[in-house]
Design a protein around this motif. Structure first.
Motif, PDB file in Angstrom:
ATOM      1  N   ILE A   1      38.313  55.278  43.149  1.00 56.88           N
ATOM      2  CA  ILE A   1      39.008  56.416  42.234  1.00 56.88           C
ATOM      3  C   ILE A   1      38.706  55.709  40.694  1.00 56.88           C
ATOM      4  O   ILE A   1      38.334  56.448  39.738  1.00 56.88           O
ATOM      5  N   TRP A   2      38.978  54.394  40.461  1.00 57.34           N
ATOM      6  CA  TRP A   2      38.624  53.691  39.184  1.00 57.34           C
ATOM      7  C   TRP A   2      37.024  53.965  38.694  1.00 57.34           C
ATOM      8  O   TRP A   2      36.859  54.322  37.734  1.00 57.34           O
ATOM      9  N   ARG A   3      36.143  53.702  39.936  1.00 59.50           N
ATOM     10  CA  ARG A   3      34.729  53.799  39.509  1.00 59.50           C
ATOM     11  C   ARG A   3      34.247  55.222  39.283  1.00 59.50           C
ATOM     12  O   ARG A   3      33.685  55.497  38.224  1.00 59.50           O
ATOM     13  N   GLU A   4      34.968  56.229  40.155  1.00 56.39           N
ATOM     14  CA  GLU A   4      34.124  57.581  39.887  1.00 56.39           C
ATOM     15  C   GLU A   4      35.093  58.370  38.623  1.00 56.39           C
ATOM     16  O   GLU A   4      34.508  59.466  38.201  1.00 56.39           O
ATOM     17  N   ALA A   5      36.572  58.163  38.662  1.00 54.85           N
ATOM     18  CA  ALA A   5      37.036  59.054  37.847  1.00 54.85           C
ATOM     19  C   ALA A   5      37.486  58.379  36.459  1.00 54.85           C
ATOM     20  O   ALA A   5      37.658  59.196  35.358  1.00 54.85           O
ATOM     21  N   PHE A   6      37.911  57.153  36.437  1.00 53.30           N
ATOM     22  CA  PHE A   6      38.267  56.484  35.450  1.00 53.30           C
ATOM     23  C   PHE A   6      37.219  55.819  34.676  1.00 53.30           C
ATOM     24  O   PHE A   6      37.375  55.941  33.287  1.00 53.30           O
ATOM     25  N   MET A   7      36.225  55.351  35.195  1.00 54.27           N
ATOM     26  CA  MET A   7      34.948  54.747  34.452  1.00 54.27           C
ATOM     27  C   MET A   7      33.779  55.141  34.967  1.00 54.27           C
ATOM     28  O   MET A   7      32.858  54.687  35.349  1.00 54.27           O
ATOM     29  N   ASN A   8      33.859  56.607  34.724  1.00 47.20           N
ATOM     30  CA  ASN A   8      32.225  57.354  35.157  1.00 47.20           C
ATOM     31  C   ASN A   8      31.243  57.445  34.262  1.00 47.20           C
ATOM     32  O   ASN A   8      30.097  57.527  34.550  1.00 47.20           O
ATOM     33  N   ASP A   9      31.429  56.760  33.045  1.00 45.53           N
ATOM     34  CA  ASP A   9      30.602  56.329  32.107  1.00 45.53           C
ATOM     35  C   ASP A   9      30.242  55.236  31.920  1.00 45.53           C
ATOM     36  O   ASP A   9      29.310  54.586  31.116  1.00 45.53           O
ATOM     37  N   ALA A  10      30.394  54.100  33.137  1.00 43.08           N
ATOM     38  CA  ALA A  10      30.046  52.686  33.078  1.00 43.08           C
ATOM     39  C   ALA A  10      29.085  52.462  34.242  1.00 43.08           C
ATOM     40  O   ALA A  10      28.910  53.326  35.109  1.00 43.08           O
ATOM     41  N   SER A  11      28.317  51.248  34.318  1.00 41.19           N
ATOM     42  CA  SER A  11      27.560  50.920  35.610  1.00 41.19           C
ATOM     43  C   SER A  11      28.484  50.494  36.511  1.00 41.19           C
ATOM     44  O   SER A  11      29.835  50.031  36.132  1.00 41.19           O
ATOM     45  N   LEU A  12      28.058  50.272  37.648  1.00 38.83           N
ATOM     46  CA  LEU A  12      28.825  49.757  38.919  1.00 38.83           C
ATOM     47  C   LEU A  12      29.410  48.100  38.391  1.00 38.83           C
ATOM     48  O   LEU A  12      30.633  48.025  38.683  1.00 38.83           O
ATOM     49  N   GLU A  13      28.580  47.518  37.883  1.00 39.12           N
ATOM     50  CA  GLU A  13      28.987  46.180  37.229  1.00 39.12           C
ATOM     51  C   GLU A  13      30.067  46.129  36.333  1.00 39.12           C
ATOM     52  O   GLU A  13      30.963  45.394  36.520  1.00 39.12           O
ATOM     53  N   GLN A  14      29.874  46.884  35.352  1.00 37.46           N
ATOM     54  CA  GLN A  14      31.048  47.103  34.480  1.00 37.46           C
ATOM     55  C   GLN A  14      32.005  47.582  35.086  1.00 37.46           C
ATOM     56  O   GLN A  14      33.214  46.911  34.621  1.00 37.46           O
ATOM     57  N   ALA A  15      32.373  48.495  36.066  1.00 37.25           N
ATOM     58  CA  ALA A  15      33.341  48.754  36.498  1.00 37.25           C
ATOM     59  C   ALA A  15      33.983  47.695  37.318  1.00 37.25           C
ATOM     60  O   ALA A  15      35.431  47.705  37.376  1.00 37.25           O
ATOM     61  N   GLU A  16      33.373  47.173  38.089  1.00 38.24           N
ATOM     62  CA  GLU A  16      33.716  46.024  38.795  1.00 38.24           C
ATOM     63  C   GLU A  16      34.561  45.074  38.206  1.00 38.24           C
ATOM     64  O   GLU A  16      35.528  44.480  38.488  1.00 38.24           O
ATOM     65  N   VAL A  17      33.706  44.690  36.666  1.00 35.14           N
ATOM     66  CA  VAL A  17      34.326  43.650  35.950  1.00 35.14           C
ATOM     67  C   VAL A  17      35.669  44.062  35.565  1.00 35.14           C
ATOM     68  O   VAL A  17      36.595  43.132  35.446  1.00 35.14           O
ATOM     69  N   ALA A  18      35.635  45.181  35.091  1.00 32.35           N
ATOM     70  CA  ALA A  18      36.847  45.604  34.327  1.00 32.35           C
ATOM     71  C   ALA A  18      38.089  45.750  35.362  1.00 32.35           C
ATOM     72  O   ALA A  18      39.008  45.481  35.239  1.00 32.35           O
ATOM     73  N   PHE A  19      37.804  46.425  36.737  1.00 31.49           N
ATOM     74  CA  PHE A  19      38.528  46.393  37.801  1.00 31.49           C
ATOM     75  C   PHE A  19      39.299  45.057  37.937  1.00 31.49           C
ATOM     76  O   PHE A  19      40.518  45.053  38.419  1.00 31.49           O
ATOM     77  N   ASN A  20      38.625  44.075  38.117  1.00 28.73           N
ATOM     78  CA  ASN A  20      38.860  42.770  38.504  1.00 28.73           C
ATOM     79  C   ASN A  20      40.228  42.324  37.212  1.00 28.73           C
ATOM     80  O   ASN A  20      40.902  41.134  37.542  1.00 28.73           O
ATOM     81  N   LYS A  21      40.143  42.878  36.012  1.00 28.35           N
ATOM     82  CA  LYS A  21      41.009  42.647  34.988  1.00 28.35           C
ATOM     83  C   LYS A  21      42.414  43.340  35.114  1.00 28.35           C
ATOM     84  O   LYS A  21      43.535  42.887  34.471  1.00 28.35           O
ATOM     85  N   LEU A  22      42.553  44.388  36.123  1.00 27.13           N
ATOM     86  CA  LEU A  22      43.791  45.100  36.205  1.00 27.13           C
ATOM     87  C   LEU A  22      44.982  44.350  36.787  1.00 27.13           C
ATOM     88  O   LEU A  22      44.715  43.381  37.478  1.00 27.13           O
ATOM     89  N   ASN A  23      46.207  44.886  37.010  1.00 25.88           N
ATOM     90  CA  ASN A  23      47.201  44.158  37.516  1.00 25.88           C
ATOM     91  C   ASN A  23      48.000  45.511  38.303  1.00 25.88           C
ATOM     92  O   ASN A  23      47.908  46.557  37.929  1.00 25.88           O
ATOM     93  N   ALA A  24      48.851  45.184  39.427  1.00 25.67           N
ATOM     94  CA  ALA A  24      49.768  46.094  39.911  1.00 25.67           C
ATOM     95  C   ALA A  24      50.755  46.680  39.068  1.00 25.67           C
ATOM     96  O   ALA A  24      50.951  45.835  38.175  1.00 25.67           O
ATOM     97  N   HIS A  25      51.141  48.059  39.218  1.00 22.01           N
ATOM     98  CA  HIS A  25      51.936  48.452  38.349  1.00 22.01           C
ATOM     99  C   HIS A  25      53.235  49.042  38.817  1.00 22.01           C
ATOM    100  O   HIS A  25      53.283  49.319  39.818  1.00 22.01           O
ATOM    101  N   PRO A  26      54.223  48.876  38.118  1.00 18.63           N
ATOM    102  CA  PRO A  26      55.691  49.119  38.896  1.00 18.63           C
ATOM    103  C   PRO A  26      55.810  50.767  38.817  1.00 18.63           C
ATOM    104  O   PRO A  26      55.582  51.357  37.721  1.00 18.63           O
ATOM    105  N   TYR A  27      55.908  51.077  40.093  1.00 18.76           N
ATOM    106  CA  TYR A  27      55.778  52.721  40.430  1.00 18.76           C
ATOM    107  C   TYR A  27      56.980  53.289  39.856  1.00 18.76           C
ATOM    108  O   TYR A  27      56.633  54.773  39.532  1.00 18.76           O
ATOM    109  N   ALA A  28      58.177  52.687  39.641  1.00 18.20           N
ATOM    110  CA  ALA A  28      59.355  53.571  39.230  1.00 18.20           C
ATOM    111  C   ALA A  28      59.111  53.852  37.843  1.00 18.20           C
ATOM    112  O   ALA A  28      59.743  55.060  37.554  1.00 18.20           O
ATOM    113  N   THR A  29      58.077  53.339  37.197  1.00 20.37           N
ATOM    114  CA  THR A  29      57.661  53.975  35.630  1.00 20.37           C
ATOM    115  C   THR A  29      56.971  55.204  35.862  1.00 20.37           C
ATOM    116  O   THR A  29      57.091  56.187  34.871  1.00 20.37           O
TER     117      THR A  29
END
Length: 241
Positions: free
Chosen positions: A138-166
């Motif tokens: 979902i990140w690659r196709e819907a959130f970073m659809n203007d990026a290369s696969l490598e760019q999407a992977e690098v950015a994804f690895n910087k993310l962290n789990a989010h509190p769902y109650a928010t």
């Protein structure tokens, strides 16, 4: 010169806005990139929306910031709306970048399609702390659809789990955004498919602001990674007097 506070979205930290902040600072402005409660390293992922809003309002107060151009990205729209309701005297303009715009009593999940709610429910139920992570496809196709696969992977690895109650907590506001006297802008990236185009960000959510300035530019939901300079220019255009 203006003071900008850039508020990240879900799965992000303030540090991920630094490439956007740099061109704005180069123009002489002051830029803050705080990390909301629940998204910092070591933060409990069990906190709710009220605590996230309180952390941003507290940041403005602790740093004695005033005349702030307060930008929120995506989930950050929930937080800047609540903060504007709590400390309106500190804010000159609200800027929503492909962000959620809640009215009183709404939660983020009220504004996303049912398949996202089902996905988030399923992911969070498999955790011990009610956190949620975005699946990479979902990140690659819907959130970073203007990026290369490598760019999407690098950015994804910087993310962290989010509190769902928010996502599930309803916001409590004394005024809906359209009733707030603070000036407002909406930045819309035209290739953003993080929400289906039939349930898109603009005009479905932007029109809840009442009177607002619209700034549009090409790009995805994660333009902060793919073209931070273009996003910085749009933020300054949205934030100017």
């Amino acid at each position: 010169m203006a003071t900008y506070v850039l508020v990240h979205g879900a799965w992000h930290t303030g540090e991920l806005f630094e490439d956007v902040a740099a061109p704005i600072r180069a123009e002489g402005h002051t830029v803050h990139c705080p990390t909301l409660a629940g998204n910092g390293p070591g933060d409990p992922r069990t906190i709710g929306l009220d605590a996230a809003i309180a952390s941003l309002a507290g940041y403005l107060e602790d740093n004695d910031l005033s005349e702030v151009v307060l930008l929120g990205h995506s989930y950050g729209g929930m937080v800047i709306t609540g903060t504007a309701d709590r400390v309106p005297a500190r804010i000159r303009r609200l800027v929503y970048w492909n962000a959620f715009v809640p009215n009183n009593g709404e939660c983020l999940n009220d504004m996303v399609p049912p398949h996202y709610v089902a996905l988030f429910d399923a992911v969070s139920s498999g955790t011990t702390d009610n956190s949620v992570m975005l699946p990479f496809p979902i990140w690659r196709e819907a959130f970073m659809n203007d990026a290369s696969l490598e760019q999407a992977e690098v950015a994804f690895n910087k993310l962290n789990a989010h509190p769902y109650a928010t996502f599930t907590d309803a916001i409590s506001l004394s005024k809906n955004p359209a009733e707030m006297e603070i000036a407002k802008s909406y930045i819309n990236c035209t290739e953003d498919t993080a929400l289906p185009q039939s349930l898109g960000w603009h005009p479905r959510l932007s029109e809840k602001l009442g009177l607002f300035r619209l700034v549009q530019l090409p790009g995805s939901h994660e333009l902060c990674f793919t073209d931070p300079a273009a996003l910085a220019a749009a933020i300054m255009k949205a934030g100017r007097d």
